[in-house]
Structures are given as C-alpha cells and as structure tokens.
Design an enzyme around this catalytic site. Structure first.
Site, PDB file in Angstrom:
ATOM      1  N   GLN A  93       0.807  -1.226   0.000  1.00  0.00           N
ATOM      2  CA  GLN A  93       0.000   0.000   0.000  1.00  0.00           C
ATOM      3  C   GLN A  93       0.838   1.273   0.000  1.00  0.00           C
ATOM      4  OE1 GLN A  93      -3.124   0.043  -0.531  1.00  0.00           O
ATOM      5  NE2 GLN A  93      -3.697  -2.081  -0.156  1.00  0.00           N
TER       6      GLN A  93
ATOM      7  N   HIS B  47      -0.535  -4.327  -9.121  1.00  0.00           N
ATOM      8  CA  HIS B  47      -1.926  -3.934  -9.339  1.00  0.00           C
ATOM      9  C   HIS B  47      -2.431  -2.919  -8.309  1.00  0.00           C
ATOM     10  CE1 HIS B  47      -4.402  -6.157  -6.267  1.00  0.00           C
ATOM     11  NE2 HIS B  47      -3.275  -6.828  -6.146  1.00  0.00           N
TER      12      HIS B  47
ATOM     13  N   CYS C  20      -9.670  -9.292   0.178  1.00  0.00           N
ATOM     14  CA  CYS C  20      -9.464 -10.733   0.325  1.00  0.00           C
ATOM     15  C   CYS C  20     -10.328 -11.340   1.427  1.00  0.00           C
ATOM     16  CB  CYS C  20      -7.992 -11.019   0.610  1.00  0.00           C
ATOM     17  SG  CYS C  20      -6.914 -10.544  -0.763  1.00  0.00           S
TER      18      CYS C  20
END
Length: 356
Positions: A169, A187, A301
């Site tokens: 992050q 990504h 997730c």
C-alpha cells in the site's frame, strides 16, 4: 436482470476501492500489449529468448529505479507469493507477524507468533522476539495507519532479527523502509495484475527455491507483466490533492454522525475506514453500490466473508461494531466530485437510518 437495469440507470459509476486494486494505467496497458507482440521465454537460450531476457532485466532495473531500491529484486506473481516466499525460505529461526497483517501473510505463517497492536493499530515494539523473521506492514490496507518505520527497523535489529515489510500500500507513495525484505504489488499501483516483487537487501538471507530469478523462484518469468509494472511506476500521477480529499471525507463523515477509525493516528491519505453506528457494513455497501459507488468492507481478500475484520478486532473493537465499518480508498485519479457524491449518498443514508 435487476442488476443490469441498475447499471443502466447509473452509467457513471464512482470507484473508491483503490486499496483493493486500482485500474491499470493506459501506459501500462500499452506496454503490456507491446510486450506480448514480442513475447518469448526469457529463460530460453535462443536469440528470441536472449532478447526477452534483456527486456526483462531492463524492466527490473526500471522498477528498482522507480522505487528507489539499490539491492536485489525477485519478480513474483504478486504480493501473496512474495510473502510466502519470504516466510517459507528466510534463513532465520522464528517467525512473528503483527496482528494487523494482511490475510495472505497470516495464511503463509499460521504458526507464527503474533505481535499485538494498540488501539490506533501501531505495533508493540517491546514485544518483538529475538532472532526471528518479523512481518510488519508499512501501512494497513483497511485503516491506512502508517507504522513507525525507523522504530521498527531499530527494534528488529536490536533483537537480531530480519524485517519483512509488506509495502503493497505504500510503495511509490512513501519512501521504502529500511527493511531486509519488502513486498510490492503492481496492481495496487496501476500496473497489471499477476506481477509483484520481493525486494531483498541480501540474497544470503533466503534459501534458493527455484530455477528462475537467480535460483530463488520457479516458473516462467512474466515479461509482459514486468514491463507493465515498470511503465505504471513511471506514469503514476500526483498525490498532492489526496490529503485534501481525505480531509473532506473525514469532515463529512463526522458531520453525519459517523466514526473515523484510527482518527488520531498517522494515516495514508489514500485509505480511510468509517463506522456508521447501528448499520451493518453490508447494508452500507448495497446502498452505495445501488447509487453507483464502489467501496468495500475490510480488505478485498476477506470482505466476502461473514467474519468481522481481524484488523479491527486486533485494535480492540468488538465484533458488532467492527461489522459496521466500511473502507473508502482513493487514487491519483480521484476527484472532489467523487468524494462529494459519496458523502451525499452516505449522509442521506445515515439520516434515514437514524430516523428509523
């Protein structure tokens, strides 16, 4: 059929879930497409393979330069593989992870010692064990809380350990930490999915585990992904406006009766979590989605599960309150209009819930 009608009614959707994944930048898409046009296996000995190998090494160098990294870089399929590689093959005795690590890190080390955090999500540096691989993220993907890089590095070295820093992050947003191993993911940065890296200060701390990547990873190298990763890093936009956007979000949520998670902590401007008391996160997500706004609850997730956020419970939240928290995450492309539209819908929904 009903969902199709909803999408036709709201054609201009607003995406505020960039911490889960952010759209691939046009420069990265173009770079990947061009790479596929001249694709060959970089491990092959023929001319095409040698050309692919040269292109792969060029992409590796560009990624390192963009991140400001002068040491080794092992290309992986993403952050999950990078974490698993480090936790499985680090040449040091024990394993310990912070209580707020990403699910993929926890799954990769199910028997690791857990390092507790305080109410703001900061790790207890006094609890770091001796001579272990210590997995502590640079910033949390749910709350945006930034860990104290320098303090963590010093504490782990004092204990003779190695620091595995999940920087998925924060890479290309904050300077890299002084860690032994660092996880990055394309990504999260506007690059293609399926490519990431483990940055390694000294390869001697890892046991070899494959035929590629200098013997530290198996599998055919993803040349198009690596080139797209490099292109995305080189094309990233400015973050200067994000602090103002996050301030607008915080003020609007507070005014509507919401609660800001880790409000007093140092947080990334890209990520914020908010609680609407008395209203399940699932209800908020549905309301916002129907209005054309994409946000999430917890990390992508784990948000599809019925479990409360492990991050919030580690910070001392009870399960009922933790189930009322949503995450809003921004990117360089985020605008004032998007934030104001979110606040308009969320504030109206909050007022209806209070009235009910």
């Amino acid at each position: 059929m009903q969902s199709r009608r909803l999408y036709r009614l709201v054609p201009d959707r607003i995406y505020l879930d960039h911490a889960a994944t952010t759209p691939v930048l046009p420069e990265a898409r173009a770079a990947v497409a061009a790479a596929y046009a001249r694709w060959a296996n970089p491990s092959s000995p023929h001319a095409e393979g040698r050309a692919a190998k040269a292109a792969l090494e060029d992409a590796r160098g560009r990624i390192k330069a963009a991140l400001g990294w002068d040491h080794e870089l092992i290309l992986t399929s993403g952050a999950t593989e990078a974490a698993t590689l480090a936790l499985a093959h680090a040449r040091i005795g024990g394993r310990a992870i912070s209580a707020v690590e990403h699910d993929s890190v926890r799954r990769a080390a199910p028997s690791a010692m857990t390092i507790c955090v305080d109410a703001e999500g900061l790790v207890d540096l006094a609890a770091i064990p001796k001579e272990s691989l210590i997995a502590i993220q640079t910033a949390n993907s749910e709350t945006g809380v930034i860990q104290p890089f320098e303090g963590i590095s010093a504490a782990i070295r004092d204990q003779g350990g190695l620091w595995l820093a999940d920087a998925a992050q924060t890479a290309a947003k904050l300077p890299l930490p002084d860690a032994d191993l660092i996880i990055v993911s394309a990504h999260k940065l506007g690059g293609p999915p399926g490519i990431g890296a483990l940055l390694v200060k000294d390869l001697a701390v890892l046991s070899p585990s494959g035929a590629q990547e200098k013997g530290y990873r198996g599998g055919t190298e993803n040349l198009p992904g690596a080139i797209g990763f490099a292109a995305a890093l080189e094309a990233r936009g400015s973050r200067e406006h994000l602090s103002d956007l996050r301030w607008r979000l915080d003020e609007g949520v507070r005014a509507a009766g919401g609660q800001i998670i880790a409000e007093n902590g140092r947080r990334l401007p890209e990520i914020a979590s908010y609680r609407l008391p008395g209203t399940a996160a699932a209800a908020q997500l549905i309301e916002l989605d129907m209005a054309g706004i994409a946000v999430s609850a917890g990390s992508a997730c784990s948000s599809g599960t019925l479990k409360p956020s492990a991050v919030l419970t580690a910070m001392g939240w009870n399960e009922e309150d933790a189930r009322e928290v949503i995450r809003v995450s921004l990117a360089s492309s985020s605008t004032v209009h998007e934030v104001e539209r979110f606040l308009e819908v969320w504030t109206r929904f909050a007022a209806r819930r209070r009235a009910a």
